[in-house]
Design a protein around this motif. Structure first.
Motif, PDB file in Angstrom:
ATOM      1  N   MET A   1     -28.677  46.306  16.161  1.00  0.00           N
ATOM      2  CA  MET A   1     -27.641  46.489  17.181  1.00  0.00           C
ATOM      3  C   MET A   1     -28.489  46.546  18.552  1.00  0.00           C
ATOM      4  SD  MET A   1     -24.335  46.099  16.732  1.00  0.00           S
ATOM      5  CE  MET A   1     -24.014  45.254  15.118  1.00  0.00           C
ATOM      6  N   TRP A   2     -29.432  47.162  18.659  1.00  0.00           N
ATOM      7  CA  TRP A   2     -29.995  47.366  19.930  1.00  0.00           C
ATOM      8  C   TRP A   2     -31.682  46.885  19.849  1.00  0.00           C
ATOM      9  CZ3 TRP A   2     -27.259  48.115  23.997  1.00  0.00           C
ATOM     10  CH2 TRP A   2     -26.064  48.719  24.134  1.00  0.00           C
ATOM     11  N   SER A   3     -32.298  47.049  18.631  1.00  0.00           N
ATOM     12  CA  SER A   3     -33.374  46.607  18.709  1.00  0.00           C
ATOM     13  C   SER A   3     -33.623  45.071  19.024  1.00  0.00           C
ATOM     14  CB  SER A   3     -34.109  46.914  17.166  1.00  0.00           C
ATOM     15  OG  SER A   3     -33.128  45.934  16.157  1.00  0.00           O
TER      16      SER A   3
ATOM     17  N   GLU B   1     -31.512  43.305  20.747  1.00  0.00           N
ATOM     18  CA  GLU B   1     -31.421  43.381  22.472  1.00  0.00           C
ATOM     19  C   GLU B   1     -32.514  43.756  23.054  1.00  0.00           C
ATOM     20  OE1 GLU B   1     -28.672  42.464  23.866  1.00  0.00           O
ATOM     21  OE2 GLU B   1     -26.880  42.874  22.575  1.00  0.00           O
ATOM     22  N   ARG B   2     -33.323  44.494  22.833  1.00  0.00           N
ATOM     23  CA  ARG B   2     -34.694  45.013  23.226  1.00  0.00           C
ATOM     24  C   ARG B   2     -35.663  43.784  23.102  1.00  0.00           C
ATOM     25  NH1 ARG B   2     -35.588  50.055  25.448  1.00  0.00           N
ATOM     26  NH2 ARG B   2     -33.988  51.653  24.847  1.00  0.00           N
ATOM     27  N   GLU B   3     -35.697  43.385  21.822  1.00  0.00           N
ATOM     28  CA  GLU B   3     -36.922  42.064  21.628  1.00  0.00           C
ATOM     29  C   GLU B   3     -36.366  41.016  22.347  1.00  0.00           C
ATOM     30  OE1 GLU B   3     -38.543  40.068  17.548  1.00  0.00           O
ATOM     31  OE2 GLU B   3     -36.763  41.183  17.303  1.00  0.00           O
ATOM     32  N   ARG B   4     -35.140  40.622  22.599  1.00  0.00           N
ATOM     33  CA  ARG B   4     -34.764  39.406  23.224  1.00  0.00           C
ATOM     34  C   ARG B   4     -34.885  39.812  24.731  1.00  0.00           C
ATOM     35  NH1 ARG B   4     -30.483  39.004  19.220  1.00  0.00           N
ATOM     36  NH2 ARG B   4     -29.286  39.827  20.835  1.00  0.00           N
ATOM     37  N   GLY B   5     -34.864  40.957  25.119  1.00  0.00           N
ATOM     38  CA  GLY B   5     -34.827  41.072  26.667  1.00  0.00           C
ATOM     39  C   GLY B   5     -33.624  41.398  27.402  1.00  0.00           C
ATOM     40  N   THR B   6     -32.445  41.134  26.500  1.00  0.00           N
ATOM     41  CA  THR B   6     -31.063  41.041  27.183  1.00  0.00           C
ATOM     42  C   THR B   6     -30.658  42.661  27.123  1.00  0.00           C
ATOM     43  OG1 THR B   6     -30.293  41.085  24.570  1.00  0.00           O
ATOM     44  CG2 THR B   6     -30.435  38.921  25.933  1.00  0.00           C
ATOM     45  N   VAL B   7     -31.311  43.501  26.983  1.00  0.00           N
ATOM     46  CA  VAL B   7     -30.805  44.802  27.092  1.00  0.00           C
ATOM     47  C   VAL B   7     -30.993  45.144  28.656  1.00  0.00           C
ATOM     48  CG1 VAL B   7     -33.078  46.055  27.011  1.00  0.00           C
ATOM     49  CG2 VAL B   7     -31.142  47.410  26.389  1.00  0.00           C
ATOM     50  N   GLU B   8     -31.706  44.707  29.595  1.00  0.00           N
ATOM     51  CA  GLU B   8     -31.838  44.674  30.935  1.00  0.00           C
ATOM     52  C   GLU B   8     -30.600  44.320  31.448  1.00  0.00           C
ATOM     53  OE1 GLU B   8     -34.184  43.588  28.879  1.00  0.00           O
ATOM     54  OE2 GLU B   8     -35.953  45.054  29.466  1.00  0.00           O
ATOM     55  N   TYR B   9     -30.111  43.112  30.970  1.00  0.00           N
ATOM     56  CA  TYR B   9     -28.949  42.724  31.451  1.00  0.00           C
ATOM     57  C   TYR B   9     -27.745  43.673  31.265  1.00  0.00           C
ATOM     58  CZ  TYR B   9     -24.741  39.774  31.729  1.00  0.00           C
ATOM     59  OH  TYR B   9     -23.344  39.301  32.128  1.00  0.00           O
ATOM     60  N   LEU B  10     -27.750  44.308  30.223  1.00  0.00           N
ATOM     61  CA  LEU B  10     -26.529  45.044  29.827  1.00  0.00           C
ATOM     62  C   LEU B  10     -26.609  46.394  30.983  1.00  0.00           C
ATOM     63  CD1 LEU B  10     -26.330  45.010  26.108  1.00  0.00           C
ATOM     64  CD2 LEU B  10     -25.075  43.949  27.580  1.00  0.00           C
ATOM     65  N   LEU B  11     -27.871  46.854  31.050  1.00  0.00           N
ATOM     66  CA  LEU B  11     -28.084  48.074  31.889  1.00  0.00           C
ATOM     67  C   LEU B  11     -27.799  47.980  33.295  1.00  0.00           C
ATOM     68  CD1 LEU B  11     -31.509  49.395  30.258  1.00  0.00           C
ATOM     69  CD2 LEU B  11     -29.190  49.925  29.757  1.00  0.00           C
ATOM     70  N   THR B  12     -27.818  46.489  33.819  1.00  0.00           N
ATOM     71  CA  THR B  12     -27.572  46.356  35.211  1.00  0.00           C
ATOM     72  C   THR B  12     -25.950  46.037  35.392  1.00  0.00           C
ATOM     73  OG1 THR B  12     -28.077  43.890  34.826  1.00  0.00           O
ATOM     74  CG2 THR B  12     -29.782  45.459  35.709  1.00  0.00           C
ATOM     75  N   GLN B  13     -25.232  46.098  34.398  1.00  0.00           N
ATOM     76  CA  GLN B  13     -23.801  45.710  34.522  1.00  0.00           C
ATOM     77  C   GLN B  13     -23.106  47.111  35.370  1.00  0.00           C
ATOM     78  OE1 GLN B  13     -22.203  42.651  33.924  1.00  0.00           O
ATOM     79  NE2 GLN B  13     -24.297  42.150  33.648  1.00  0.00           N
ATOM     80  N   PRO B  14     -22.160  46.815  36.198  1.00  0.00           N
ATOM     81  CA  PRO B  14     -21.489  47.942  36.977  1.00  0.00           C
ATOM     82  C   PRO B  14     -20.363  48.639  35.877  1.00  0.00           C
ATOM     83  CG  PRO B  14     -20.469  45.683  37.258  1.00  0.00           C
ATOM     84  CD  PRO B  14     -21.636  45.399  36.609  1.00  0.00           C
ATOM     85  N   VAL B  15     -20.778  48.705  34.625  1.00  0.00           N
ATOM     86  CA  VAL B  15     -20.001  49.482  33.623  1.00  0.00           C
ATOM     87  C   VAL B  15     -20.839  50.383  32.898  1.00  0.00           C
ATOM     88  CG1 VAL B  15     -18.549  49.173  31.734  1.00  0.00           C
ATOM     89  CG2 VAL B  15     -18.568  47.550  33.533  1.00  0.00           C
TER      90      VAL B  15
ATOM     91  N   VAL C   1     -31.029  55.218  16.572  1.00  0.00           N
ATOM     92  CA  VAL C   1     -32.599  54.966  15.868  1.00  0.00           C
ATOM     93  C   VAL C   1     -33.096  53.450  16.566  1.00  0.00           C
ATOM     94  CG1 VAL C   1     -34.272  54.273  14.152  1.00  0.00           C
ATOM     95  CG2 VAL C   1     -32.747  56.388  14.055  1.00  0.00           C
ATOM     96  N   SER C   2     -31.891  52.664  16.365  1.00  0.00           N
ATOM     97  CA  SER C   2     -32.346  51.133  16.975  1.00  0.00           C
ATOM     98  C   SER C   2     -32.417  51.093  18.453  1.00  0.00           C
ATOM     99  CB  SER C   2     -30.932  50.332  16.479  1.00  0.00           C
ATOM    100  OG  SER C   2     -31.197  48.950  16.904  1.00  0.00           O
ATOM    101  N   SER C   3     -31.611  52.120  18.848  1.00  0.00           N
ATOM    102  CA  SER C   3     -31.750  52.019  20.554  1.00  0.00           C
ATOM    103  C   SER C   3     -33.356  52.531  21.105  1.00  0.00           C
ATOM    104  CB  SER C   3     -30.990  52.904  21.284  1.00  0.00           C
ATOM    105  OG  SER C   3     -31.152  54.006  20.975  1.00  0.00           O
ATOM    106  N   CYS C   4     -34.272  53.097  20.196  1.00  0.00           N
ATOM    107  CA  CYS C   4     -35.309  53.684  20.396  1.00  0.00           C
ATOM    108  C   CYS C   4     -36.654  52.578  20.171  1.00  0.00           C
ATOM    109  CB  CYS C   4     -35.601  54.703  19.616  1.00  0.00           C
ATOM    110  SG  CYS C   4     -34.536  56.085  19.981  1.00  0.00           S
ATOM    111  N   THR C   5     -36.141  51.483  19.465  1.00  0.00           N
ATOM    112  CA  THR C   5     -37.314  50.610  19.159  1.00  0.00           C
ATOM    113  C   THR C   5     -37.017  48.996  19.418  1.00  0.00           C
ATOM    114  OG1 THR C   5     -38.637  49.677  17.231  1.00  0.00           O
ATOM    115  CG2 THR C   5     -36.239  50.525  16.717  1.00  0.00           C
ATOM    116  N   ASN C   6     -37.938  48.149  19.250  1.00  0.00           N
ATOM    117  CA  ASN C   6     -37.387  46.726  19.456  1.00  0.00           C
ATOM    118  C   ASN C   6     -37.740  46.036  18.205  1.00  0.00           C
ATOM    119  OD1 ASN C   6     -40.330  46.907  19.403  1.00  0.00           O
ATOM    120  ND2 ASN C   6     -40.756  45.525  21.198  1.00  0.00           N
ATOM    121  N   ARG C   7     -37.928  46.838  16.997  1.00  0.00           N
ATOM    122  CA  ARG C   7     -38.006  46.021  15.914  1.00  0.00           C
ATOM    123  C   ARG C   7     -37.061  46.321  14.636  1.00  0.00           C
ATOM    124  NH1 ARG C   7     -40.838  43.575  18.218  1.00  0.00           N
ATOM    125  NH2 ARG C   7     -43.125  42.921  18.272  1.00  0.00           N
TER     126      ARG C   7
END
Length: 948
Positions: A74-76, A78-92, A155-161
């Motif tokens: 779920m989050w790993s 996102e981190r591996e593809r680099g899309t997590v930065e896009y989510l973090l910059t959303q105004p939500v 746990v998924s949010s703490c790693t990119n694997r």
């Protein structure tokens, strides 16, 4: 807007999960594993229990892998593809994305749990399934899976694997699971093990799997979800921060820490509150009565409950083991740490088996026959040892199970009021412990130890040494008792077997058979006796060191402060009836039943008085009572006491070759009529009847054969609810009572009296003339039953009348003075009568002389293949209610029965298993079809939108 974001995230993630072949493989593997566990690993049909406990025992472990796999990317990713930065910059708020992903995983979890439903549906179709535990277990599985998903998301949010996420979440969930495992708990003391179990996801799941919803367990799972979702949000929120520290960073840290601390402290706060539990099982099996809870609260030191169960019990015993274990665990849960519960399988370790033999005395129990079959399960371990201070009590298999016959002439086992038996044993152990002190301080009448021993030369060395060792202890006690204790030796074989026959009839004492020497029968039994009761002492392993504790426990049964006293008046030649074929019924089963919970005093009413220490008077099958006996009963009632009467104008003649009826004048007719109670000179016959074992003589080829057949006997009235009053405490917990040769009762209570009808015949009953011959002639019975002129209506067979009574002797002369007893001694003059009773006075009347007799109880045992007598329970309940000792009456059996599977051949078993696998496969095919159709609908919708 923010809620819409969470919904759109959930929809997007759900579509991505369902589009992944790996997810479909995961779901089908989960379903196949669950079905394999139910049908193969746990041997569904061989287990022969109509529940899903094996599945729910494995679900906490299966969900660890399922939820870790569902949430690992779920989050790993996102981190591996680099899309997590896009989510973090959303105004939500980032929490909306976290909740959206959680909802997507939760949707897949629900679909996975639904795939395990086929066994539950199958069980409901082929057997009686209790849906309460099934519903609560699935609800708890959803909560537990939610907690695992939250852990996995964190746990998924703490790693990119994704692989690392899977391993980490699996390890963390497995740690929470193993905290409550017995293997880990065995490494610590009981308090530490209990503390660890409070943090275990598996331990919190157990009550749900039994059908009990505990709000503390419910909050535990919600607490886990809150903690790890908060950590998930915090970890992602940190990705928005710059390296420079700010007040915003401290705010997030403090608020997250405060939230987690409050969630944890709420667990501690809830643990101190009264238990908030909802029992959704059928019959509320696991809701302990207020009486049991009060007993557990009154414990001032540790109570040990040690349950002995065979590792592979008899197939008919096996379904009862988890039921009893569940109940014992409820006792432990309600005890607030005052109860230490241990489960032991003695057959796996020789030392434990020897300990069980020494403590339970299994070797001294003679083989018993249940259901007409030699009891093969009597060698199984199904016992409970209670130890409180220096007191201990053992509940053996005969105390805990009840054997009944089915319509197919097979035997069926069920638990016999297990909560009642356990609570009674705890109460006795508690009272014994509190009594303590001088053994003979509260003993008024002399107690005699009667040792039924074979000749010294016949005893093996073990018993000879045991006799010599305990003789010294007995001599010491005789000197200390100051005349209240004595010892007498009796050789049962010295009088041609007359004593041995009496022991077998009265006390169910069978000779021992020793393998030493020639294997001759011998006796070595110890009893404590006074004028009122007989208590048999267990000899255990014939260890002299244990004898003193056993003897003290037996002597306390004769202490006045231990139990309430019941005065029992029986026919004068009751003792002679037990020793020879007599026309007078005997009642030794009744005496032993009453003596289990009360101090029994045999009452002779001819002196015009009742023992002043008696709390209740029971008069059974009275015969030609004179005016002095009538005065004793009348004045006991006027003092506010309760008089239990079992009387009728007729009784069966047990001495005759054929079953015949004889008149049985009680001397109570006018006295009862004075109080508005009239017993008619007729008998009730009912089409709702029980069977009578009857000898049938057949002539074949000039030879005579005698067979025993069970014949429906209209004089044996089978009283069941609602005719057996389900609202009154005396009859509320009884399933049925057989009333034999009963007469109808007419009652005319006054305005100051309250009438409660306890037993009635059915609407299809009729009255019969009291013919002398009552043998089961089927032709005559059918003719009488089909006679259109026979009036059919319900008749009263038992009642309770409470209120203000006026003495019979207020209008009639007192018994003549100068009367003498059988020894020629003059009776004391009678005191002036009390004219009116208080409102607390009661008359409990049952219109049958024979329904409590040994002869009838033995006949019912032969007919039903059951060692349990509800007629005795009826009298015990009457005594408890009359003495206001209704605490144990609050304990109901509440559907403790064996939920077993019907007989199914091997081909049908295989077919059922294949059908369940087929339904699971069909479920996933329909799910995939629905997903494909939904995808096509979305594509058409998008094309229409693009066309605009």
């Amino acid at each position: 807007m923010s809620h819409a974001v969470a919904r759109r995230v959930a929809q997007k993630e759900s579509r991505l999960l369902l589009a992944s072949p790996l997810v479909w493989l995961l779901l089908t593997s989960f379903s196949a594993s669950a079905l394999f566990i139910v049908f193969s690993l746990e041997s569904f049909f061989a287990r022969n229990i109509a529940d899903l406990r094996p599945l729910f025992q494995w679900l906490p472990l299966l969900l660890i892998f399922l939820c870790s796999a569902l949430s690992m990317s779920m989050w790993s990713d996102e981190r591996e593809r680099g899309t997590v930065e896009y989510l973090l910059t959303q105004p939500v708020g980032i929490s909306r994305f976290v909740f959206g992903k959680f909802r997507a995983c939760l949707k897949l979890l629900v679909l996975a749990l639904l795939s395990t439903l086929p066994p539950a549906i199958t069980l409901s179709l082929i057997a009686e399934l209790d849906w309460g535990p099934v519903a609560t277990a699935y609800f708890a599985a959803l909560l537990m899976g939610s907690a695992y998903l939250c852990i996995g998301l964190f746990v998924s949010s703490c790693t990119n694997r994704a692989v690392l996420s899977f391993i980490g979440s699996t390890a963390l969930c497995a740690l929470l699971y193993l905290l409550g495992h017995p293997l880990l708990g065995a490494l610590f003391d009981s308090d530490t093990a209990a503390w660890l179990q409070a943090f275990s996801t598996a331990s919190r799941f157990e009550s749900f799997s039994r059908g009990v919803v505990d709000l503390r367990d419910l909050y535990y799972y919600l607490c886990l979800c809150g903690i790890f979702l908060s950590l998930n949000v915090y970890v992602l929120e940190r990705g928005r921060w710059s390296k420079a520290r700010s007040n915003r960073h401290r705010y997030w840290r403090s608020m997250t820490s405060l939230l987690i601390v409050n969630l944890l402290l709420a667990n501690v706060w809830l643990a101190r509150l009264p238990e908030l539990r909802f029992d959704l099982s059928q019959g509320q099996l696991y809701s302990l009565s207020p009486t049991t809870q009060q007993l557990l609260d009154s414990l001032d030191q540790r109570l040990l409950l040690r349950a002995y169960f065979s590792s592979q019990p008899h197939p008919q015993l096996a379904p009862l083991v988890p039921q009893l274990k569940d109940l014992l665990q409820e006792y432990a849960a309600h005890s607030k740490g005052k109860l230490q519960l241990e489960f032991i399988e003695p057959d796996k370790q020789q030392s434990l088996e020897q300990q069980a033999i020494d403590e339970l005395g299994l070797h001294s129990a003679s083989p018993q026959s249940y259901g007409g079959q030699q009891s093969s399960w009597m060698n199984d371990y199904f016992h409970i040892l209670l130890s409180y201070g220096s007191e201990h009590e053992v509940l053996k298999i005969s105390d805990l199970i009840e054997v009944r016959s089915t319509s197919s002439a097979l035997t069926e086992l069920q638990l016999r009021k297990p909560e009642y038996q356990l609570s009674r044993a705890i109460r006795d152990a508690l009272y014994h412990h509190q009594l303590g002190g001088d053994l003979f301080a509260d003993i008024d009448q002399a107690v005699e130890l009667v040792a039924y021993l074979s000749d010294q030369a016949q005893l093996p060395p073990l018993l000879q040494n045991y006799q010599q060792a305990i003789t010294a202890q007995l001599d010491t006690l005789v000197k200390q008792s100051e005349g209240k204790f004595s010892v007498r030796l009796v050789d049962p074989g010295a009088d041609g077997g007359a004593t041995a026959q009496r022991l077998q009839q009265e006390l169910d004492i069978q000779p021992l058979v020793t393998a030493i020497g020639n294997g001759a029968e011998l006796y070595f039994y110890l009893t404590l006796e006074d004028e009122q009761q007989v208590v048999q002492l267990p000899t255990g392993s014939f260890d002299p060191d244990e004898f003193r504790a056993t003897l003290e426990a037996g002597l306390r049964r004769f202490a006045n402060s231990l139990t309430r006293s019941v005065a029992l008046a029986l026919p004068h030649d009751h003792e002679r009836a037990a020793q020879q074929h007599s026309a007078t019924p005997s009642f030794h089963h009744l005496e032993r039943s009453i003596a289990q919970d009360y101090s029994l005093r045999r009452e002779d009413l001819s002196d015009g008085s009742v023992d002043p220490q008696a709390d209740i008077l029971a008069v059974i099958a009275p015969q030609q009572l004179d005016s002095r006996a009538l005065y004793a009963i009348d004045q006991f009632l006027m003092r506010g006491g309760t008089v239990i009467l079992a009387t009728s104008p007729y009784s069966s003649d047990q001495s005759a070759v054929d079953l015949r009826l004889k008149t049985w004048p009680s001397g109570l007719q006018e006295w009862l009529a004075h109080h508005g109670l009239q017993i008619s000179n007729s008998l009730v016959m009912d089409s709702q009847s029980s069977a009578l074992p009857t000898t049938i003589i057949r002539q074949i080829g000039g030879h005579e054969f005698r067979d025993v057949e069970l014949i429906d006997y209209p004089y044996f009235i089978d009283v069941r609810p609602p005719q057996l009053n389900p609202e009154h405490p005396i009859t509320a917990d009884l399933a049925e009572v057989t009333m034999a040769w009963a007469s109808p009762i007419e009652a005319r209570p006054t305005q100051q009296q309250e009438l409660s009808i306890l037993l009635q015949s059915s609407e299809e009953s009729w009255l019969s003339n009291a013919d002398e011959d009552i043998a089961p002639h089927l032709a005559q019975q059918r003719k009488a039953a089909l006679d259109s002129q026979v009036k059919r209506q319900a008749e009263i067979l038992g009642l309770a009348l409470q209120g203000r009574f006026r003495s019979w002797f207020a209008q009639h002369p007192l018994p003549a003075t100068g009367a003498k007893d059988s020894d020629g001694q003059a009776f004391a003059d009678l005191a002036p009568p009390i004219e009116y009773s208080p409102q607390s006075a009661r008359i409990i009347l049952f219109a049958s002389n024979d329904f409590l007799s040994d002869h009838l109880l033995n006949a019912r045992k032969a007919a039903t293949n059951s060692s349990h007598h509800t007629a005795l329970e009826l009298i015990r309940n009457s005594i408890s209610w009359s003495l206001q000792d209704d605490s144990l009456l609050q304990i109901r059996p509440r559907a403790y029965f064996n939920r077993s599977l019907p007989a199914i051949d091997e081909r049908a078993q295989a077919l059922i298993e294949y059908i369940n696998y087929g339904f699971a496969a069909l479920y996933f095919l329909l799910l995939a079809l629905a997903q494909w159709l939904l995808k096509r609908w979305r594509m058409r919708r998008y094309r229409r939108l693009l066309a605009l």
